[in-house]
Write an enzyme that holds these catalytic residues in place. Structure first.
Site, PDB file in Angstrom:
ATOM      1  N   CYS A  50       0.811  -1.211   0.000  1.00 52.82           N
ATOM      2  CA  CYS A  50       0.000   0.000   0.000  1.00 52.82           C
ATOM      3  C   CYS A  50       0.847   1.264   0.000  1.00 52.82           C
ATOM      4  O   CYS A  50       0.330   2.350  -0.276  1.00 52.82           O
ATOM      5  CB  CYS A  50      -0.943   0.007   1.200  1.00 52.82           C
ATOM      6  N   ARG A  52       4.422   1.205  -1.263  1.00 55.80           N
ATOM      7  CA  ARG A  52       5.645   1.098  -2.057  1.00 55.80           C
ATOM      8  C   ARG A  52       5.396   0.250  -3.299  1.00 55.80           C
ATOM      9  O   ARG A  52       4.556  -0.664  -3.298  1.00 55.80           O
ATOM     10  CB  ARG A  52       6.804   0.519  -1.257  1.00 55.80           C
ATOM     11  N   SER A 109       9.381   1.025   6.704  1.00 55.98           N
ATOM     12  CA  SER A 109       7.921   1.029   6.694  1.00 55.98           C
ATOM     13  C   SER A 109       7.378   2.366   7.175  1.00 55.98           C
ATOM     14  O   SER A 109       8.067   3.129   7.860  1.00 55.98           O
ATOM     15  CB  SER A 109       7.380  -0.089   7.592  1.00 55.98           C
ATOM     16  N   GLU A 114       6.906  -2.565  11.795  1.00 50.01           N
ATOM     17  CA  GLU A 114       5.731  -3.407  11.557  1.00 50.01           C
ATOM     18  C   GLU A 114       6.145  -4.684  10.836  1.00 50.01           C
ATOM     19  O   GLU A 114       7.056  -4.691  10.019  1.00 50.01           O
ATOM     20  CB  GLU A 114       4.669  -2.636  10.775  1.00 50.01           C
ATOM     21  N   GLN A 116       4.090  -6.834   9.003  1.00 52.36           N
ATOM     22  CA  GLN A 116       3.292  -7.295   7.861  1.00 52.36           C
ATOM     23  C   GLN A 116       4.120  -7.352   6.580  1.00 52.36           C
ATOM     24  O   GLN A 116       3.806  -8.128   5.669  1.00 52.36           O
ATOM     25  CB  GLN A 116       2.099  -6.373   7.653  1.00 52.36           C
ATOM     26  N   GLN A 120       4.336  -9.790   2.860  1.00 48.92           N
ATOM     27  CA  GLN A 120       4.280  -9.211   1.515  1.00 48.92           C
ATOM     28  C   GLN A 120       5.519  -9.582   0.704  1.00 48.92           C
ATOM     29  O   GLN A 120       5.434  -9.817  -0.506  1.00 48.92           O
ATOM     30  CB  GLN A 120       4.117  -7.690   1.633  1.00 48.92           C
ATOM     31  N   GLY A 192     -14.115  -5.369   2.400  1.00 50.30           N
ATOM     32  CA  GLY A 192     -12.991  -6.148   1.898  1.00 50.30           C
ATOM     33  C   GLY A 192     -12.774  -7.360   2.792  1.00 50.30           C
ATOM     34  O   GLY A 192     -13.120  -7.335   3.978  1.00 50.30           O
ATOM     35  N   GLY A 194      -9.664  -9.324   2.279  1.00 49.21           N
ATOM     36  CA  GLY A 194      -8.284  -9.734   2.064  1.00 49.21           C
ATOM     37  C   GLY A 194      -7.507  -9.773   3.367  1.00 49.21           C
ATOM     38  O   GLY A 194      -8.077  -9.693   4.466  1.00 49.21           O
TER      39      GLY A 194
END
Length: 559
Positions: A50, A52, A109, A114, A116, A120, A192, A194
Site C-alpha cells: 500500500c 511502495r 515502513s 511493523e 506485515q 508481503q 474487503g 483480504g
C-alpha cells in the site's frame, strides 16, 4: 549479472502519485513478464504494497537497466515517465541488498518495525517463482531477506517500536486515547476480505466492538471471514456478512468503517458518508470553506485549452481551483492555472460563487510564488480544522491504495477519516525505539555476509572448471604413461596415479583457497575473470557448471 532495484515509496512520492501508480495483480504479472523479456534483465520480482512499488531485477548493464525498469514501471502503472521519474529511487548491488533487508526488518515502513511486510515479501517471491521470473539471485536474496527480517524481530525489541498499520490507524481514530475504551460496544463495518481487512476485523474484535459486518465483492469470502470472527475464542463479537450492494444501508448504522479493497475507483464517496452522518444526526454535515463538496451531477468548470488541469478526470469532492487540485504542480503550471482562473474562465459549481473563485485565484498565485522558491507544492496532508467542529459520529479508516474513501470526507463535520496519507504524517512524528539501532547493525552485518557469499559463489564455477581441467590433464598424462610403460603392474600404476594427483592437488589448493577469500571481499568479482584468463578455461565449461549448480539448488529448495 548485478542486482538492481527501481521503485517509489511513501518516502519518495506523495500519496497521490503512489495511488495512481498502484499495480493490481494482473499488472504485476505483465510487468514481470515484460521485465524478463527486456534485454538487460534475466530475473525480476515486484514488491507492491500500500505504500511502495519496487521492481527488482538481475541486469547485465546498469544504465540500460535503470532506463528499462523505469520505463516499464511507468508503462504498467499508467503514470507518465516524466511525471514518475522525480519520485523514483535506484539502488544497485550491495545498496539494493541493504534496501531490501531494511524493508524486511520494517525500518523503511510507514510504521517503523511493523511485521506485515514479511508476508508481503514472501508473497512477492512466491509470485515470481510461480511465473518463473525469479532465478538463483532473487531466490537467494528474498529468502535471505525473510530470514533477516525474522532475526530482527526475534533478537531485538523492534516490535516495541512498531505496530501494524491497522493498530496505528485505530489509535489515530481514537485520537490518542485508549483503543479498547474507544471501540467498546461500537458497530463496525469492514469492507474487503483480504489479508489487511481480515487483520482489521480481528483487531477490532479483540478491541471489544459489539458487532462486525463484513462486505466483499466475493460473498463467500465475506461469509468465511465472518465465521472465523464468530468462532474465535478470544472475543465475543457478533459477526455477519453482507453483499457490497448492502454497504450504503450498513454505513448508516456503523460507528467504525474500515475499508481495504482492490478497487480502482472510490468505494465510499463523500456524498455517501455525508448521507450516513445526516442519518445519524438528522442534519446535513457542514464542510470546510473553499473545499465545498461537489455533487456528481453539479456542473464543473468549462474545459478550456488554457487550463492545465484534466477537468474530465477531476473527482467530485474538491474545488478544481483549490489547494487539492493544484497539489504537486510546478511553478510554471501554477502560474498558468492562476491566469486561467483569474481570467473568469470558470462558472460556479456546487454552490461556488465568483467571489470564492477570485479568492482561489489569489491562493493559486501565492502558491505559484512558493513553488518558484521550493520547486513544487507538496500534497496537502491534513485539512485545516473546521471552526467548532462537532464530535465525529462515524470513524473511517482507509487502508487501500488506491484509496477507497473519498479524501473529501476529511472536511465533513461529524466524520473522522484516517487514510494512508494521514498515517504517513502521523508516523513521521512517532518516537524511534533504541532497538532500531540494533536492527540497523544486524542489517549491515547481513548485507556484508550476503555480499561475501554471492561473490564467493560467483567464483565457485570457475574453480570447479579449473579442477576439472586439471583432472583431465592428469588422466591424459597417466594414459600416455601407461602406453609408454606397458610392463608396469597395477600396484605401480596406482602409486603413480596417486602421486600425480597429490602433486596437482597441492599445487592448486593454496591458490584456490586464497582466490575464494579474495573473491568474497568487496570488488573481488574480477578474480574469476583473471582465473579464466590465466588458465585459458573454456567459458562454456564454466557456464555448464553454473547451470548444473542452479538446477541442483532449485530441485533441493524447500517449498
Amino acid at each position: 549479472m548485478s542486482l538492481l532495484v527501481v521503485g517509489l515509496s511513501h518516502r519518495s512520492a506523495p500519496v497521490s502519485v503512489l495511488e495512481r501508480a498502484a499495480l493490481n495483480a494482473d499488472a504485476q504479472t505483465k510487468l514481470l513478464h515484460d521485465t524478463v523479456a527486456a534485454e538487460p534483465a534475466t530475473e525480476a520480482a515486484v514488491l507492491a504494497t500500500c505504500n511502495r512499488i519496487e521492481l527488482y531485477a538481475d541486469v547485465d548493464k546498469f544504465h540500460a537497466g535503470v532506463a528499462e525498469l523505469s520505463t516499464l514501471l511507468a508503462q504498467h502503472s499508467g503514470v507518465g515517465l516524466e511525471e514518475l521519474t522525480p519520485y523514483l529511487y535506484v539502488h544497485y548491488e550491495d545498496r539494493a541488498v541493504h534496501h531490501l533487508f531494511s524493508v524486511a526488518c520494517g525500518l523503511d515502513s510507514m510504521v517503523v518495525g511493523e511485521g506485515q511486510i514479511l508476508g508481503q515479501i514472501k508473497d512477492s517471491l512466491a509470485r515470481a517463482q510461480d511465473l518463473h521470473t525469479a532465478g538463483k539471485l532473487l531466490n537467494d536474496l528474498f529468502q535471505q531477506a525473510l530470514r533477516v527480517g525474522k532475526r530482527a524481530h526475534s533478537e531485538t525489541g523492534i516490535d516495541r517500536a512498531g505496530q501494524s498499520l491497522v493498530t496505528f490507524g485505530l489509535e489515530q481514530l481514537a485520537a490518542g486515547g485508549d483503543v479498547q475504551r474507544w471501540a467498546a460496544g461500537r458497530r463496525a463495518l469492514v469492507i474487503g476480505a483480504g489479508s489487511m481487512s481480515s487483520l482489521a476485523a480481528a483487531t477490532l474484535a479483540r478491541a471489544g466492538v459489539a458487532e462486525i459486518v463484513v462486505a466483499n465483492r466475493t460473498f463467500d469470502r465475506a461469509e468465511r471471514l465472518a465465521e472465523i470472527l464468530q468462532e474465535a475464542d478470544d472475543n465475543a463479537v457478533t459477526a455477519r456478512a453482507v453483499r457490497m450492494n448492502a454497504v450504503p444501508d450498513e454505513l448508516t448504522r456503523a460507528d467504525v468503517v474500515v475499508s481495504c479493497t482492490g478497487a480502482t475507483g472510490l468505494v465510499l464517496t463523500a456524498e455517501s458518508v455525508a448521507g450516513a452522518v445526516e442519518g445519524r444526526t438528522g442534519q446535513p454535515p457542514a464542510t470546510e470553506p473553499r473545499f465545498t463538496a461537489v455533487k456528481p451531477e453539479a456542473p464543473q468548470p468549462a474545459a478550456d485549452e488554457n487550463c492545465p488541469l484534466d477537468l474530465a478526470a477531476a473527482q467530485p469532492g474538491f474545488s478544481v481551483l483549490g489547494e487539492a487540485a493544484v497539489a504537486g504542480m510546478d511553478a510554471a503550471t501554477l502560474e498558468q492555472h492562476a491566469t486561467w482562473a483569474a481570467g473568469g474562465n470558470t462558472r460556479p459549481a456546487g454552490g461556488r460563487t465568483t467571489e470564492s473563485a477570485e479568492v482561489d485565484a489569489e491562493l493559486i498565485t501565492a502558491l505559484a510564488a512558493t513553488a518558484a522558491t521550493v520547486g513544487r507544492i507538496p500534497e496537502r496532508r491534513r485539512p485545516e480544522p473546521v471552526t467548532e467542529r462537532p464530535a465525529p459520529v462515524v470513524f473511517l479508516l482507509d487502508l487501500a491504495m488506491p484509496r477507497d474513501i473519498d479524501a473529501a470526507v476529511h472536511r465533513l463535520a461529524g466524520a473522522r477519516l484516517v487514510d494512508i496519507e494521514s498515517l504517513a504524517e502521523a508516523s513521521a512524528d512517532a518516537p524511534m525505539a533504541a532497538d532500531v539501532d540494533q536492527v540497523r547493525r544486524i542489517v549491515s552485518d547481513e548485507v556484508a555476509a550476503f555480499g561475501a557469499a554471492m561473490r564467493a559463489a560467483h567464483i565457485t564455477p570457475t574453480v570447479v572448471a579449473l579442477r576439472t581441467m586439471a583432472a583431465d590433464v592428469v588422466a591424459a598424462e597417466i594414459a600416455r604413461l601407461h602406453g609408454r610403460l606397458p610392463d608396469l603392474d597395477d600396484r605401480q600404476r596406482g602409486e603413480i596415479r596417486q602421486a600425480v594427483h597429490r602433486v596437482v592437488d597441492k599445487l592448486l589448493h593454496a591458490p584456490t583457497v586464497r582466490i575464494k577469500q579474495l573473491a568474497a571481499e568487496p570488488g573481488g568479482t574480477g578474480y574469476a575473470d583473471a582465473l579464466r584468463t590465466l588458465f585459458d578455461l573454456d567459458p562454456e565449461t564454466v557456464a555448464s557448471v553454473s547451470r548444473a549448480e542452479d538446477s541442483t539448488e532449485t530441485k533441493d529448495r524447500p517449498a
